[in-house]
Scaffold this active site. Structure first.
Site, PDB file in Angstrom:
ATOM      1  N   CYS A  10      53.629  25.744  38.965  1.00  0.00           N
ATOM      2  CA  CYS A  10      55.000  26.035  38.543  1.00  0.00           C
ATOM      3  C   CYS A  10      55.842  26.604  39.672  1.00  0.00           C
ATOM      4  CB  CYS A  10      54.961  26.977  37.349  1.00  0.00           C
ATOM      5  SG  CYS A  10      53.933  26.306  36.056  1.00  0.00           S
ATOM      6  N   GLU A  69      37.858  27.635  72.093  1.00  0.00           N
ATOM      7  CA  GLU A  69      37.781  28.004  70.671  1.00  0.00           C
ATOM      8  C   GLU A  69      38.501  26.983  69.798  1.00  0.00           C
ATOM      9  OE1 GLU A  69      39.703  31.822  70.640  1.00  0.00           O
ATOM     10  OE2 GLU A  69      38.312  32.673  72.092  1.00  0.00           O
ATOM     11  N   GLY A 129      39.445  24.682  66.724  1.00  0.00           N
ATOM     12  CA  GLY A 129      39.200  24.623  65.290  1.00  0.00           C
ATOM     13  C   GLY A 129      39.671  23.278  64.775  1.00  0.00           C
ATOM     14  N   ARG A 130      40.995  23.142  64.691  1.00  0.00           N
ATOM     15  CA  ARG A 130      41.600  21.942  64.107  1.00  0.00           C
ATOM     16  C   ARG A 130      41.118  20.652  64.772  1.00  0.00           C
ATOM     17  NH1 ARG A 130      46.936  22.382  61.941  1.00  0.00           N
ATOM     18  NH2 ARG A 130      47.055  24.192  63.310  1.00  0.00           N
ATOM     19  N   TYR A 148      42.132  23.956  57.898  1.00  0.00           N
ATOM     20  CA  TYR A 148      43.096  24.817  57.203  1.00  0.00           C
ATOM     21  C   TYR A 148      43.490  24.218  55.846  1.00  0.00           C
ATOM     22  CZ  TYR A 148      43.085  26.617  61.937  1.00  0.00           C
ATOM     23  OH  TYR A 148      42.677  27.099  63.143  1.00  0.00           O
TER      24      TYR A 148
HETATM   25  N1  LLP Z   1      41.258  31.132  68.537  1.00  0.00           N
HETATM   26  C1  LLP Z   1      42.078  32.033  67.979  1.00  0.00           C
HETATM   27  C2  LLP Z   1      42.097  33.390  68.495  1.00  0.00           C
HETATM   28  C3  LLP Z   1      42.917  31.658  66.915  1.00  0.00           C
HETATM   29  O1  LLP Z   1      43.742  32.535  66.377  1.00  0.00           O
HETATM   30  C4  LLP Z   1      42.879  30.324  66.411  1.00  0.00           C
HETATM   31  C5  LLP Z   1      43.715  29.899  65.301  1.00  0.00           C
HETATM   32  C6  LLP Z   1      41.979  29.425  67.015  1.00  0.00           C
HETATM   33  C7  LLP Z   1      41.195  29.864  68.085  1.00  0.00           C
HETATM   34  C8  LLP Z   1      41.841  28.014  66.564  1.00  0.00           C
HETATM   35  O2  LLP Z   1      43.025  27.295  66.735  1.00  0.00           O
HETATM   36  P1  LLP Z   1      43.043  25.714  66.511  1.00  0.00           P
HETATM   37  O3  LLP Z   1      42.158  25.101  67.578  1.00  0.00           O
HETATM   38  O4  LLP Z   1      42.514  25.428  65.163  1.00  0.00           O
HETATM   39  O5  LLP Z   1      44.453  25.339  66.658  1.00  0.00           O
HETATM   40  N2  LLP Z   1      46.743  27.756  59.220  1.00  0.00           N
HETATM   41  C9  LLP Z   1      47.448  27.146  60.315  1.00  0.00           C
HETATM   42  C10 LLP Z   1      46.747  27.346  61.640  1.00  0.00           C
HETATM   43  C11 LLP Z   1      46.455  28.783  61.977  1.00  0.00           C
HETATM   44  C12 LLP Z   1      45.747  28.970  63.291  1.00  0.00           C
HETATM   45  C13 LLP Z   1      45.312  30.371  63.493  1.00  0.00           C
HETATM   46  N3  LLP Z   1      44.577  30.635  64.695  1.00  0.00           N
HETATM   47  C14 LLP Z   1      47.696  25.674  60.000  1.00  0.00           C
HETATM   48  O6  LLP Z   1      47.312  25.216  58.917  1.00  0.00           O
HETATM   49  O7  LLP Z   1      48.306  24.956  60.782  1.00  0.00           O
END
Ligand code: LLP
Length: 432
Positions: free
Chosen positions: A357, A288, A290-291, A386
């Site tokens: 502000c 899964e 994302g980043r 994000y």
């Molecule tokens: N799977 C689940 C169940 C998750 O909760 C998340 C991210 C992902 C996959 C994807 O994770 P990644 O591969 O993107 O690390 N807003 C924060 C990051 C929050 C991540 C939340 N969960 C930031 O800007 O660093």
């Protein structure tokens, strides 16, 4: 690695000068590289290919713009979603609900019903009351709901505390020791089908070690659930980190020759340690990310409005703000700042701040930057994940415009929100 680089002193995204986009569409402006996100998806898919049956489910929360979702749908990606809204977007972008997994600790009845009707691949349940609720909704619809339970392995991912999810301090999943009992009880719920086991220990992990520890810990549990309940998949979750450190300053490949780069997580290193553990399970393996897929594929372009020297500081005041990119304010995160026109001459320690502000409204503090002035454009690098999705209308600021570049072409991915749209749903009460 990404497709933003200087050509004759001007920053390009693939074959397009970023400044031309800023002039055409205005700022603050998100710019995404189609080639970067495609390449990252393919790098990961290639590294994981030795596992017979895999499904990459892009975590839509990282960037759910239709253009981004559409690009991944075109690559055959599945999706990790956390709301009915995300599922609607994915379908609008041409994604397949049958490749969607639904995560999150607070799924409502309406969301469960919607996802069930659309035939998603699996619900990743995070509690027993949720399993009971999914069973109830499925019974009402005369369906059998595919479910997995998110196991909390109690392994510290060694990342920022706000994005650590796999310890018993966190609200996520069900404690490792409780899982066999939960599956035994869930197996008695007639409208559930126990399809898999899911895990996600945190985000922006820069080393493979915590993933390896968590997977090693989970293996006996996975095999037990496979034998007892016939589960067909295991999901490792997301979390692969990206490089936020200055890469442009030393040339796009420069950073990769540094000492820090030798330890950093890459798809190859991730796969080299995890594939030998996952392959023998004989299950379908879900990822899964994302980043990793979108983080370095996007930048936020802002324009310098004023430069103000006061007290001990040099403040560069730009037209983008924490409502456009909240990560520095929220996580103290670092984003490289690159002028769209490379400047010669010395640098000066600067605070790059927005117009909101609040003192928390900054992108960088005491950052050595070339001297810039009104009208110069700056790119906040690695803002593809994000970034836009965490935007808000704070201070009645419109959501930024977004553009996707592919080769020499560019296309609007989101028009700048007209100001009146911000309060469109609000009403002046007419008291009797
Ligand atoms: N799977 C689940 C169940 C998750 O909760 C998340 C991210 C992902 C996959 C994807 O994770 P990644 O591969 O993107 O690390 N807003 C924060 C990051 C929050 C991540 C939340 N969960 C930031 O800007 O660093």
């Amino acid at each position: 690695m990404h497709d933003f680089r200087y050509v004759n002193g001007r920053l390009f995204c693939e074959g397009v000068a970023v400044e031309a986009l800023a002039r055409e569409h205005g700022t603050p402006l998100y710019v995404y590289s189609h080639r970067t996100l495609t390449r990252h998806y393919q790098m990961l898919a290639r590294a994981l290919a030795p596992i017979e049956d895999t499904l990459i489910c892009y975590a839509a929360k990282a960037n759910s713009n239709l253009a981004v979702l559409g690009a991944f749908a075109g690559l055959g990606s599945g999706f990790d979603i956390v709301s009915a809204g995300e599922l609607r977007r994915i379908m609008a972008a041409g994604g397949d609900p049958r490749k969607c997994v639904f995560a999150g600790v607070g799924k409502t009845e309406e969301e469960i019903e919607f996802a069930l009707r659309r035939g998603i691949y699996c619900f990743n349940a995070e509690s027993e009351p949720e399993l009971a609720r999914i069973n109830r909704v499925a019974a009402r619809l005369r369906k059998v709901a595919p479910v997995a339970v998110r196991v909390n392995p109690n392994i510290d991912a060694g990342t920022h505390h706000k994005i650590t999810t796999g310890t018993y301090e966190n609200k996520f999943g069900i404690a490792f020791e409780e899982i066999p009992g939960v599956y035994a009880r869930a197996a008695r719920l007639p409208n559930l089908r126990l399809r898999g086991l899911q895990m996600h220990i945190g985000s922006q992990l820069t080393e493979v070690r915590p993933f390896e520890l968590a997977v090693r810990k989970a293996i006996p549990l996975i095999l037990e659930l496979k034998a007892r309940h016939g589960i067909e998949f295991f999901s490792v979750g997301g979390g692969i980190g990206i490089v936020y450190q200055p890469a442009l300053a030393s040339g796009p490949e420069g950073w990769w020759r540094s000492a820090a780069a030798r330890r950093i997580i890459t798809p190859e290193r991730y796969a080299a340690r995890l594939v030998p553990l996952l392959q023998p399970l004989g299950l379908r393996i879900l990822f899964e990310p994302g980043r990793f897929l979108v983080g370095n594929a996007g930048v936020l372009v802002v324009r310098v409005e004023y430069v103000k020297r006061t007290g001990t500081k040099n403040f560069v005041i730009v037209d983008g703000a924490m409502n456009d990119l909240i990560r520095p304010a929220f996580y103290d995160s670092y984003h490289e700042i690159a002028p769209l026109r490379r400047k010669s001459g010395g640098s000066i320690a600067s605070d790059v701040v927005g117009p909101i502000c609040e003192s928390g409204d900054y992108f960088a503090k005491d950052r050595p930057l070339p001297r810039v002035g009104e009208g110069d454009y700056l790119a906040l690098m690695s803002a593809g994940a994000y970034g836009s999705v965490m935007g808000s209308n704070y201070n009645t600021r419109p959501l930024a415009a977004e553009v996707m570049v592919r080769g020499r072409q560019s296309a609007v991915a989101r028009v700048r929100q007209p100001a009146a749209r911000i309060w469109e749903g609000e009403r002046l009460p007419r008291w009797a």
